[in-house]
Design a protein around this motif. Structure first.
Motif, short mmCIF file in Angstrom:
data_model
loop_
_atom_site.label_atom_id
_atom_site.label_comp_id
_atom_site.label_asym_id
_atom_site.label_seq_id
_atom_site.Cartn_x
_atom_site.Cartn_y
_atom_site.Cartn_z
N LEU A 214 -4.34 12.02 8.00
CA LEU A 214 -3.33 11.08 7.53
C LEU A 214 -2.15 11.89 7.00
CD1 LEU A 214 -5.20 8.26 5.52
CD2 LEU A 214 -3.76 7.97 7.53
N ASP A 215 -1.09 11.93 7.77
CA ASP A 215 0.08 12.71 7.36
C ASP A 215 1.13 11.78 6.76
OD1 ASP A 215 1.62 15.30 7.40
OD2 ASP A 215 2.98 14.00 8.52
N ILE A 216 1.40 11.95 5.47
CA ILE A 216 2.34 11.07 4.77
C ILE A 216 3.61 11.82 4.37
CG2 ILE A 216 0.53 9.51 3.96
CD1 ILE A 216 0.62 10.88 1.26
N THR A 217 3.95 12.82 5.16
CA THR A 217 5.18 13.59 4.89
C THR A 217 6.40 12.68 4.87
OG1 THR A 217 4.21 15.52 5.99
CG2 THR A 217 6.59 15.53 5.63
N GLY A 218 6.44 11.69 5.76
CA GLY A 218 7.61 10.82 5.86
C GLY A 218 7.59 9.63 4.92
N VAL A 219 6.62 9.57 4.02
CA VAL A 219 6.52 8.46 3.06
C VAL A 219 7.12 8.92 1.73
CG1 VAL A 219 4.97 6.92 1.82
CG2 VAL A 219 4.47 7.56 4.19
N GLN A 220 8.09 8.18 1.26
CA GLN A 220 8.78 8.57 0.02
C GLN A 220 7.98 8.23 -1.22
OE1 GLN A 220 11.62 10.33 0.09
NE2 GLN A 220 11.54 10.24 2.34
N THR A 221 7.50 7.01 -1.29
CA THR A 221 6.74 6.57 -2.47
C THR A 221 5.61 5.64 -2.05
OG1 THR A 221 8.21 4.67 -2.80
CG2 THR A 221 8.74 6.71 -4.01
N VAL A 222 4.63 5.55 -2.91
CA VAL A 222 3.55 4.57 -2.72
C VAL A 222 3.28 3.91 -4.07
CG1 VAL A 222 2.46 5.85 -0.84
CG2 VAL A 222 1.73 6.26 -3.19
N ASP A 223 2.84 2.67 -4.01
CA ASP A 223 2.46 2.02 -5.26
C ASP A 223 0.95 2.12 -5.45
OD1 ASP A 223 1.33 0.18 -3.53
OD2 ASP A 223 2.92 -1.30 -3.78
N SER A 224 0.48 1.55 -6.52
CA SER A 224 -0.94 1.69 -6.85
C SER A 224 -1.84 1.06 -5.79
CB SER A 224 -1.23 1.05 -8.22
OG SER A 224 -0.86 -0.33 -8.20
N LEU A 225 -1.43 -0.10 -5.25
CA LEU A 225 -2.24 -0.78 -4.26
C LEU A 225 -2.33 0.02 -2.97
CD1 LEU A 225 -3.89 -3.35 -3.96
CD2 LEU A 225 -1.86 -4.49 -3.04
N VAL A 226 -1.19 0.61 -2.56
CA VAL A 226 -1.18 1.41 -1.34
C VAL A 226 -2.03 2.67 -1.51
CG1 VAL A 226 0.28 2.81 0.17
CG2 VAL A 226 1.04 0.54 -0.53
N ALA A 227 -1.93 3.29 -2.68
CA ALA A 227 -2.75 4.47 -2.94
C ALA A 227 -4.24 4.15 -2.85
CB ALA A 227 -2.43 5.03 -4.34
N GLN A 228 -4.60 2.99 -3.35
CA GLN A 228 -6.00 2.57 -3.25
C GLN A 228 -6.39 2.31 -1.79
OE1 GLN A 228 -6.33 -0.77 -5.89
NE2 GLN A 228 -5.91 0.46 -7.72
N HIS A 229 -5.46 1.75 -1.00
CA HIS A 229 -5.73 1.54 0.42
C HIS A 229 -5.96 2.87 1.13
CE1 HIS A 229 -5.52 -2.66 1.47
NE2 HIS A 229 -4.45 -2.84 0.72
N LEU A 230 -5.17 3.87 0.79
CA LEU A 230 -5.35 5.18 1.42
C LEU A 230 -6.72 5.76 1.07
CD1 LEU A 230 -1.82 6.79 0.86
CD2 LEU A 230 -2.78 5.90 2.99
N MET A 231 -7.12 5.58 -0.17
CA MET A 231 -8.43 6.08 -0.58
C MET A 231 -9.55 5.34 0.16
SD MET A 231 -7.84 8.54 -2.58
CE MET A 231 -9.52 8.79 -3.13
N THR A 256 2.08 9.94 -8.88
CA THR A 256 1.58 8.57 -8.90
C THR A 256 0.06 8.54 -8.85
OG1 THR A 256 3.57 7.73 -7.78
CG2 THR A 256 1.60 6.35 -7.69
N ILE A 257 -0.50 9.35 -7.95
CA ILE A 257 -1.95 9.39 -7.81
C ILE A 257 -2.61 9.87 -9.10
CG2 ILE A 257 -3.85 10.54 -6.59
CD1 ILE A 257 -2.10 10.51 -4.09
N VAL A 258 -2.00 10.87 -9.73
CA VAL A 258 -2.54 11.39 -10.98
C VAL A 258 -2.46 10.34 -12.09
CG1 VAL A 258 -2.21 13.09 -12.82
CG2 VAL A 258 -2.10 13.81 -10.43
N HIS A 259 -1.31 9.67 -12.19
CA HIS A 259 -1.14 8.65 -13.22
C HIS A 259 -2.10 7.48 -13.04
CE1 HIS A 259 3.25 10.13 -14.00
NE2 HIS A 259 2.34 10.86 -14.64
N LEU A 260 -2.44 7.20 -11.78
CA LEU A 260 -3.37 6.11 -11.51
C LEU A 260 -4.81 6.50 -11.78
CD1 LEU A 260 -1.90 4.74 -8.15
CD2 LEU A 260 -1.80 3.66 -10.39
#
Length: 299
Positions: A214-231, A256-260
């Motif tokens: 999963l390469d997310i180089t082109g993704v600027q930001t993610v929110d908490s819900l998206v981070a959980q989806h990735l996990m 963001t991931i750390v704060h979550l």
């Protein structure tokens, strides 16, 4: 006493309109076939336009006989709703705007009212006015049904196109035997994250992949819900027998991931897609050998 006068005394104006539509279905359909709505949709055969008109008239007669001339959800409309939707869609594809389609549907009203008034020529002026009003309301309801059906079809088309764009925007690439990758670019929301999970898991099965990147180089930001989806995607890939590698995590996303408080201890991460591919190749027992510069002597 004329037959229609007797009917008017024993039934409501709406029901008498229903009886009229059944009696004069052929005449009304013939006139409708020459209106812009039917003429521009049924360009090959006028008979086809007449038959389509008859189906709509029969539906209107059922609605009127049920006394539901103002009800867009009347049972009679169910039979022709699909046909009305196709007709309106055909006009839209031909470049007609919603206002024009609405006007073309409204143009179906005069033939009905004119024939009705002529049919009631021996009735009292009050009775003619009541029946004409009921017919006018009925035709207005038909226009609402057509526009509502067209809007629903438009929304459905937009939803289908949106899903197609999501699938196109999340391609799964086979990088090597047993290695697939999803390069993500742009904004990730919950809907797109779900598409990522589905397409990645399908490719894992189809390609018999051991590694999924999963390469997310082109993704600027993610929110908490998206981070959980990735996990969840990483966990799902693992359940399918593939190791998921996340590459290209930007500093902002890392924070963001750390704060979550999400635990990435069990997830393999790499700085770039190239590093992730090198890791996957190494795990498969393959290696990347840099070519010797021109003129260099290999010892």
């Amino acid at each position: 006493m004329p037959e229609h006068e007797t009917a008017g005394q024993h039934g409501s104006p709406a029901r008498e309109v229903g009886d009229f539509l059944r009696r004069r279905r052929e005449q009304v359909a013939q006139r409708w076939a020459d209106t812009p709505l039917f003429r521009t949709v049924f360009t090959v055969s006028r008979d086809e336009a007449v038959e389509a008109g008859k189906a709509v008239i029969e539906a209107l007669a059922a609605v009127a006989s049920a006394g539901r001339v103002e009800d867009t959800e009347a049972d009679g409309f169910t039979v022709v709703r699909e046909q009305l939707t196709r007709t309106a869609a055909a006009r839209s594809r031909a470049g007609a705007g919603s206002a024009q389609v609405s006007n073309e549907v409204d143009a179906l009203r005069p033939p009905v009212v004119d024939l009705l008034v002529a049919d009631l020529s021996q009735s009292s002026a009050e009775h003619v006015r009541e029946c004409a009003t009921a017919a006018t309301v009925l035709m207005g309801t038909l226009r609402l049904v057509v526009m509502e059906s067209a809007l629903n079809e438009g929304r459905a088309l937009i939803d289908r196109q949106r899903m197609e764009l999501l699938e196109t925007a999340t391609p799964v690439i086979k990088l090597w035997d047993g290695i697939v990758a999803v390069p993500l670019i742009g904004t990730l929301d919950s809907a797109r994250s779900q598409v990522v999970m589905e397409t990645l898991l399908e490719s894992v099965v189809d390609q018999h992949a051991r590694f999924a990147i999963l390469d997310i180089t082109g993704v600027q930001t993610v929110d908490s819900l998206v981070a959980q989806h990735l996990m969840k995607t990483v966990a799902a890939a693992r359940l399918m027998g593939a190791e998921c590698i996340v590459s290209g995590i930007r500093p902002a996303i890392a924070q963001t991931i750390v704060h979550l408080g999400l635990d990435l201890g069990t997830v393999v991460t790499r700085a770039s897609l190239a590093d992730a591919l090198a890791y996957a190749l190494d795990q498969q027992g393959s290696g990347i050998v840099n070519a010797a510069p021109l003129g260099a002597v290999t010892r």
